[in-house]
Design a protein around this motif. Structure first.
Motif, PDB file in Angstrom:
ATOM      1  N   ILE A 230       0.834  -1.199   0.000  1.00 48.80           N
ATOM      2  CA  ILE A 230       0.000   0.000   0.000  1.00 48.80           C
ATOM      3  C   ILE A 230       0.870   1.252   0.000  1.00 48.80           C
ATOM      4  N   ASN A 231       1.983   1.202   0.726  1.00 48.56           N
ATOM      5  CA  ASN A 231       2.839   2.380   0.865  1.00 48.56           C
ATOM      6  C   ASN A 231       4.230   2.148   0.277  1.00 48.56           C
ATOM      7  N   GLY A 232       4.314   1.341  -0.774  1.00 48.09           N
ATOM      8  CA  GLY A 232       5.615   1.096  -1.388  1.00 48.09           C
ATOM      9  C   GLY A 232       5.652  -0.268  -2.047  1.00 48.09           C
ATOM     10  N   GLN A 233       6.817  -0.896  -2.011  1.00 49.48           N
ATOM     11  CA  GLN A 233       6.941  -2.228  -2.582  1.00 49.48           C
ATOM     12  C   GLN A 233       8.128  -2.945  -1.968  1.00 49.48           C
ATOM     13  N   VAL A 234       8.117  -4.268  -2.110  1.00 53.24           N
ATOM     14  CA  VAL A 234       9.227  -5.110  -1.678  1.00 53.24           C
ATOM     15  C   VAL A 234       9.816  -5.759  -2.920  1.00 53.24           C
ATOM     16  N   THR A 235      11.126  -5.767  -3.003  1.00 55.39           N
ATOM     17  CA  THR A 235      11.828  -6.392  -4.119  1.00 55.39           C
ATOM     18  C   THR A 235      12.629  -7.578  -3.589  1.00 55.39           C
ATOM     19  N   LYS A 236      12.469  -8.735  -4.227  1.00 55.78           N
ATOM     20  CA  LYS A 236      13.204  -9.930  -3.823  1.00 55.78           C
ATOM     21  C   LYS A 236      14.260 -10.244  -4.873  1.00 55.78           C
ATOM     22  N   ILE A 237      15.513 -10.287  -4.437  1.00 54.41           N
ATOM     23  CA  ILE A 237      16.647 -10.668  -5.269  1.00 54.41           C
ATOM     24  C   ILE A 237      17.279 -11.887  -4.618  1.00 54.41           C
ATOM     25  N   GLY A 238      17.207 -13.046  -5.288  1.00 60.39           N
ATOM     26  CA  GLY A 238      17.707 -14.254  -4.654  1.00 60.39           C
ATOM     27  C   GLY A 238      16.921 -14.545  -3.390  1.00 60.39           C
ATOM     28  N   ARG A 239      17.615 -14.540  -2.250  1.00 59.45           N
ATOM     29  CA  ARG A 239      16.960 -14.819  -0.972  1.00 59.45           C
ATOM     30  C   ARG A 239      16.772 -13.575  -0.120  1.00 59.45           C
ATOM     31  N   GLY A 240      17.118 -12.409  -0.641  1.00 61.92           N
ATOM     32  CA  GLY A 240      16.963 -11.173   0.115  1.00 61.92           C
ATOM     33  C   GLY A 240      15.737 -10.397  -0.311  1.00 61.92           C
ATOM     34  N   LEU A 241      15.007  -9.863   0.677  1.00 64.21           N
ATOM     35  CA  LEU A 241      13.851  -9.012   0.405  1.00 64.21           C
ATOM     36  C   LEU A 241      14.174  -7.601   0.859  1.00 64.21           C
ATOM     37  N   TYR A 242      13.996  -6.631  -0.050  1.00 64.89           N
ATOM     38  CA  TYR A 242      14.417  -5.264   0.200  1.00 64.89           C
ATOM     39  C   TYR A 242      13.241  -4.301   0.071  1.00 64.89           C
ATOM     40  N   ALA A 243      13.262  -3.280   0.928  1.00 61.02           N
ATOM     41  CA  ALA A 243      12.296  -2.188   0.840  1.00 61.02           C
ATOM     42  C   ALA A 243      13.066  -0.874   0.884  1.00 61.02           C
ATOM     43  N   TRP A 244      12.393   0.190   0.486  1.00 64.85           N
ATOM     44  CA  TRP A 244      13.023   1.502   0.325  1.00 64.85           C
ATOM     45  C   TRP A 244      12.634   2.417   1.470  1.00 64.85           C
ATOM     46  N   GLN A 245      13.612   3.167   1.979  1.00 64.14           N
ATOM     47  CA  GLN A 245      13.328   4.273   2.895  1.00 64.14           C
ATOM     48  C   GLN A 245      14.070   5.501   2.390  1.00 64.14           C
ATOM     49  N   GLU A 246      13.323   6.541   2.107  1.00 67.35           N
ATOM     50  CA  GLU A 246      13.898   7.747   1.505  1.00 67.35           C
ATOM     51  C   GLU A 246      14.886   8.440   2.431  1.00 67.35           C
TER      52      GLU A 246
END
Length: 273
Positions: A230-246
């Motif tokens: 709802i307030n962004g997105q999660v990106t999965k690369i391999g086994r890591g899940l990443y989110a953004w903080q400005e």
């Protein structure tokens, strides 16, 4: 003192194959004030060993010639690959002054058997990091070690710093022992990770899919999985899940400690300037 580093761990391995382009990219990073490059893997021993076999030592040399130091990141290694990883780390020609470890067994091995400075990696830090919850995003996070434990690691295993994610409103590292460095991952932070890599299962029969530590051909390279929030997105690369903080969290540190920002951009095949 604030230091600047750039994280190339778990990137598409093809980025490292052209030495000329790699040199140009590293020189651009050095020109903008980056002091150190992170290479290796936080999550995957298969990727780490492929890195070790194919380009790690040349990468360290090219980085040094470009004015950059290299930190080698070691993931949590399964028992089946542990002898191979340890043999590589003991190679005398491996010229790196810093190692990041992500479990206590590797901390003990590197601290006792090797000479490089050791950092406690991001997988030691198990606080909740979920941008969907406003109360978490507004929280202040403390370092998850006692002063006594950190001083013992500093004395016994040459631990020179710890890593944390650039999530939340603030990081209270006031208990960091004198001389230690706080390393903060930004602007993409590790929201979570798992022990399953679905990309490695892509070509396997159904009865062998979704198993931890399966052999692979680095099918994860060049692939990302995006999960909208709802307030962004999660990106999965391999086994890591990443989110953004400005915005970076405010960091509270002892007077004689260093702060190191580690930039990471999971979408790019290599670097973003």
């Amino acid at each position: 003192m604030i230091q600047s580093a750039y994280n190339l761990c778990d990137m598409d391995i093809r980025f490292f194959q052209d030495a000329g382009e790699l040199r140009e990219d590293l020189q651009r990073l050095a020109g903008r004030g980056t002091e150190r490059i992170f290479v290796g893997s936080y999550f995957c021993a298969n990727y780490f060993l492929r890195c070790a076999e194919n380009f790690a030592e040349e990468f360290i040399r090219i980085a040094f010639e470009s004015g950059l130091l290299t930190t080698l990141v070691v993931p949590v290694v399964p028992d089946s690959l542990l002898p191979e990883v340890k043999d590589y780390l003991k190679k005398p020609e491996l010229q790196t002054d810093e190692l990041v470890v992500n479990d206590y067994g590797m901390l003990t091995f590197c601290g006792q058997m090797l000479k490089s400075r050791v950092f406690l990696g991001r997988l030691f830090m198990r606080q909740a990091r979920d941008p969907r919850y406003e109360e978490l995003a507004a929280s202040t996070f403390r370092i998850p070690f006692s002063v006594r434990a950190l001083k013992r690691f500093q004395n016994d295993f040459r631990v020179a710093g710890i890593e944390m994610e650039g999530f939340g409103a603030a990081i209270d590292a006031g208990d960091l022992p004198e001389g230690m460095t706080l390393c903060v991952h930004r602007p993409w932070f590790m929201m979570s990770c798992d022990f399953i890599c679905e990309d490695a299962s892509a070509s396997l029969p159904i009865e062998k899919k979704f198993r931890p530590t399966v052999p692979c051909s680095l099918e994860c390279c060049g692939v990302s999985h995006i999960y909208p929030l709802i307030n962004g997105q999660v990106t999965k690369i391999g086994r890591g899940l990443y989110a953004w903080q400005e915005a970076d969290p405010y960091c509270m540190l002892p007077e004689n400690s260093n702060l190191r920002y580690i930039e990471y951009y999971p979408y790019t095949e290599g670097m973003t300037v």
